[in-house]
Design a protein around this motif. Sequence first.
Motif, short mmCIF file in Angstrom:
data_model
loop_
_atom_site.label_atom_id
_atom_site.label_comp_id
_atom_site.label_asym_id
_atom_site.label_seq_id
_atom_site.Cartn_x
_atom_site.Cartn_y
_atom_site.Cartn_z
N CYS A 90 6.69 -7.67 -6.49
CA CYS A 90 7.14 -6.83 -7.60
C CYS A 90 8.48 -6.17 -7.32
N GLY A 91 9.02 -6.37 -6.12
CA GLY A 91 10.25 -5.70 -5.76
C GLY A 91 10.07 -4.18 -5.68
N ASP A 92 8.85 -3.75 -5.39
CA ASP A 92 8.54 -2.33 -5.29
C ASP A 92 8.75 -1.90 -3.84
N TRP A 93 10.02 -1.70 -3.48
CA TRP A 93 10.38 -1.45 -2.10
C TRP A 93 9.84 -0.12 -1.59
N ASP A 94 9.73 0.88 -2.44
CA ASP A 94 9.17 2.16 -2.00
C ASP A 94 7.71 1.99 -1.56
N SER A 95 6.92 1.26 -2.35
CA SER A 95 5.52 1.03 -1.98
C SER A 95 5.43 0.18 -0.71
N LEU A 96 6.34 -0.77 -0.56
CA LEU A 96 6.34 -1.61 0.63
C LEU A 96 6.66 -0.77 1.87
N VAL A 97 7.69 0.04 1.78
CA VAL A 97 8.07 0.90 2.91
C VAL A 97 6.95 1.87 3.25
N ASP A 98 6.20 2.34 2.26
CA ASP A 98 5.08 3.25 2.50
C ASP A 98 3.97 2.62 3.34
N LEU A 99 3.92 1.29 3.42
CA LEU A 99 2.93 0.62 4.24
C LEU A 99 3.28 0.67 5.73
N PHE A 100 4.52 1.06 6.04
CA PHE A 100 4.99 1.10 7.41
C PHE A 100 4.91 2.53 7.95
N ALA A 101 4.65 2.65 9.25
CA ALA A 101 4.72 3.94 9.92
C ALA A 101 6.17 4.43 9.88
#
Length: 146
Positions: free
Chosen positions: A44-55
């Motif tokens: 989805c190109g939802d980079w904020d949600s993707l980054v939230d999966l990382f410590a």
Amino acid sequence: MKEEFSSLDCSGNNQQIATSQPATGALLDVVTNFQARWAKAYNCGDWDSLVDLFASDAQLLGGRPGIYEGSEGIGKYFRTLAPGGFAEFTGATIAREVAAGVILVATHIHFTRNGLTRPHRVSWLLVRGENGWRISGHHASPIPSA
């Protein structure tokens, strides 16, 4: 054992994802949940949600030169990708808890962009912290042609 789970793609369509897992129970739930959430955010190109999966102090070695560290570095890596990519976890996923609250994951993913599909191998180090499970280490590299 073959497990199937569903995730929603960007348009809200139900997408079946199959994976072969030696893990069971809660460990399997953690890993398949991360795969589904990671793929959905990427697709989805939802980079904020993707980054939230990382410590917040995670490290990422991806398909471009350099090592990306922390939320800012990992966000920069993903936010500079060209739009329109698609990722799908394929094949076997191996996961084992190597210490309390630490899961080592090895899997395969196919990245498709501009009609070209490139298979990669991926390893994650998932760590359980005060904000739940997060990716602490991410490494992806192309699978060489036979």
